[in-house]
Design a protein around this motif. Structure first.
Motif, PDB file in Angstrom:
ATOM      1  N   GLY A  86      -3.441  14.946  -2.680  1.00 15.15           N
ATOM      2  CA  GLY A  86      -4.440  13.885  -2.643  1.00 15.15           C
ATOM      3  C   GLY A  86      -4.132  12.709  -3.547  1.00 15.15           C
ATOM      4  N   HIS A  87      -3.401  12.938  -4.608  1.00 14.79           N
ATOM      5  CA  HIS A  87      -3.116  11.865  -5.558  1.00 14.79           C
ATOM      6  C   HIS A  87      -1.679  11.365  -5.432  1.00 14.79           C
ATOM      7  CE1 HIS A  87      -1.998  10.253  -9.572  1.00 14.79           C
ATOM      8  NE2 HIS A  87      -3.190   9.692  -9.490  1.00 14.79           N
ATOM      9  N   CYS A  88      -0.734  12.247  -5.578  1.00 16.71           N
ATOM     10  CA  CYS A  88       0.674  11.837  -5.637  1.00 16.71           C
ATOM     11  C   CYS A  88       1.230  11.450  -4.267  1.00 16.71           C
ATOM     12  CB  CYS A  88       1.513  12.942  -6.262  1.00 16.71           C
ATOM     13  SG  CYS A  88       1.001  13.349  -7.950  1.00 16.71           S
ATOM     14  N   VAL A  89       0.964  12.269  -3.263  1.00 19.10           N
ATOM     15  CA  VAL A  89       1.484  11.964  -1.925  1.00 19.10           C
ATOM     16  C   VAL A  89       0.775  10.733  -1.368  1.00 19.10           C
ATOM     17  CG1 VAL A  89       1.790  12.802   0.437  1.00 19.10           C
ATOM     18  CG2 VAL A  89       2.175  14.348  -1.484  1.00 19.10           C
ATOM     19  N   VAL A  90      -0.536  10.696  -1.493  1.00 22.65           N
ATOM     20  CA  VAL A  90      -1.289   9.530  -1.017  1.00 22.65           C
ATOM     21  C   VAL A  90      -0.887   8.289  -1.811  1.00 22.65           C
ATOM     22  CG1 VAL A  90      -3.600   8.523  -0.826  1.00 22.65           C
ATOM     23  CG2 VAL A  90      -3.201  10.879  -0.105  1.00 22.65           C
ATOM     24  N   GLY A  91      -0.659   8.448  -3.101  1.00 23.42           N
ATOM     25  CA  GLY A  91      -0.195   7.317  -3.916  1.00 23.42           C
ATOM     26  C   GLY A  91       1.149   6.804  -3.463  1.00 23.42           C
ATOM     27  N   ALA A  92       2.049   7.702  -3.107  1.00 21.19           N
ATOM     28  CA  ALA A  92       3.360   7.283  -2.598  1.00 21.19           C
ATOM     29  C   ALA A  92       3.208   6.514  -1.291  1.00 21.19           C
ATOM     30  CB  ALA A  92       4.259   8.497  -2.412  1.00 21.19           C
ATOM     31  N   ALA A  93       2.225   6.880  -0.493  1.00 27.03           N
ATOM     32  CA  ALA A  93       1.996   6.208   0.788  1.00 27.03           C
ATOM     33  C   ALA A  93       1.499   4.777   0.602  1.00 27.03           C
ATOM     34  CB  ALA A  93       1.004   7.001   1.625  1.00 27.03           C
ATOM     35  N   SER A  94       1.012   4.440  -0.593  1.00 26.82           N
ATOM     36  CA  SER A  94       0.523   3.085  -0.830  1.00 26.82           C
ATOM     37  C   SER A  94       1.616   2.153  -1.355  1.00 26.82           C
ATOM     38  CB  SER A  94      -0.660   3.120  -1.796  1.00 26.82           C
ATOM     39  OG  SER A  94      -0.231   3.536  -3.071  1.00 26.82           O
ATOM     40  N   GLU A  95       2.835   2.650  -1.488  1.00 33.51           N
ATOM     41  CA  GLU A  95       3.964   1.818  -1.920  1.00 33.51           C
ATOM     42  C   GLU A  95       4.169   0.695  -0.895  1.00 33.51           C
ATOM     43  OE1 GLU A  95       7.109  -0.073  -3.251  1.00 33.51           O
ATOM     44  OE2 GLU A  95       6.272   1.543  -4.461  1.00 33.51           O
ATOM     45  N   PRO A  96       4.187  -0.571  -1.359  1.00 33.01           N
ATOM     46  CA  PRO A  96       4.300  -1.684  -0.415  1.00 33.01           C
ATOM     47  C   PRO A  96       5.670  -1.799   0.268  1.00 33.01           C
ATOM     48  CG  PRO A  96       4.108  -2.494  -2.680  1.00 33.01           C
ATOM     49  CD  PRO A  96       3.944  -1.005  -2.715  1.00 33.01           C
ATOM     50  N   ASN A  97       6.741  -1.410  -0.396  1.00 28.75           N
ATOM     51  CA  ASN A  97       8.080  -1.500   0.187  1.00 28.75           C
ATOM     52  C   ASN A  97       8.272  -0.330   1.146  1.00 28.75           C
ATOM     53  OD1 ASN A  97      10.858  -1.027   0.662  1.00 28.75           O
ATOM     54  ND2 ASN A  97      11.421  -2.069  -1.224  1.00 28.75           N
ATOM     55  N   PRO A  98       8.467  -0.582   2.444  1.00 29.02           N
ATOM     56  CA  PRO A  98       8.552   0.506   3.430  1.00 29.02           C
ATOM     57  C   PRO A  98       9.667   1.524   3.149  1.00 29.02           C
ATOM     58  CG  PRO A  98       8.377  -1.620   4.532  1.00 29.02           C
ATOM     59  CD  PRO A  98       8.545  -1.897   3.066  1.00 29.02           C
ATOM     60  N   GLU A  99      10.833   1.045   2.706  1.00 28.12           N
ATOM     61  CA  GLU A  99      11.934   1.981   2.426  1.00 28.12           C
ATOM     62  C   GLU A  99      11.609   2.855   1.222  1.00 28.12           C
ATOM     63  OE1 GLU A  99      15.611  -0.152   2.136  1.00 28.12           O
ATOM     64  OE2 GLU A  99      15.378  -1.031   4.137  1.00 28.12           O
ATOM     65  N   ALA A 100      11.115   2.215   0.171  1.00 35.85           N
ATOM     66  CA  ALA A 100      10.751   2.975  -1.027  1.00 35.85           C
ATOM     67  C   ALA A 100       9.593   3.912  -0.710  1.00 35.85           C
ATOM     68  CB  ALA A 100      10.380   2.029  -2.164  1.00 35.85           C
TER      69      ALA A 100
END
Length: 121
Positions: A86-100
């Motif tokens: 809920g925190h880490c995976v969802v947080g990674a999904a909010s990364e603006p750079n699509p590749e990152a």
């Protein structure tokens, strides 16, 4: 009948890294006090189990208490897995750079999958 080896040092046991890897707040931070309370309760259960062994209590009674402590630890583990997703995976999904973003999501999902795999062993 041989006595089982109950020593704590097992050469095949995986090494657990307890060094902090991340500096950002963890997903469980908002529930930290609840986790600590549950872990202290489990710690008390384990001490009680040790006393039962010291006092030569009935094997099945000891096993019942071991099962209860194990179940309690599993509940803590599942809560932490849920917090990670809920925190880490969802947080990674909010990364603006699509590749990152894709790389971070893959890394966080792999962390969760590896942790679940360790829990199931």
């Amino acid at each position: 009948m041989s006595t089982p080896d109950l020593s704590m040092s097992q050469p095949d046991a995986p090494t657990i890294n307890v060094e902090p890897e991340h500096t950002a707040p963890h997903g469980y931070t908002s529930n930290k006090d609840a986790y600590l309370k549950r872990l202290k309760r489990i710690e008390g259960q384990v001490r009680g189990i040790a006393r039962m062994v010291e006092d030569d209590k009935y094997c099945i009674d000891i096993l019942t208490q071991v099962a209860a402590a194990t179940k309690a630890l599993h509940a803590v583990s599942l809560g932490l897995v849920e917090e990670h997703i809920g925190h880490c995976v969802v947080g990674a999904a909010s990364e603006p750079n699509p590749e990152a973003r894709a790389e971070q999501i893959d890394a966080k999902v792999k962390e969760a999958t590896d942790a679940i795999g360790r829990l199931l062993r």
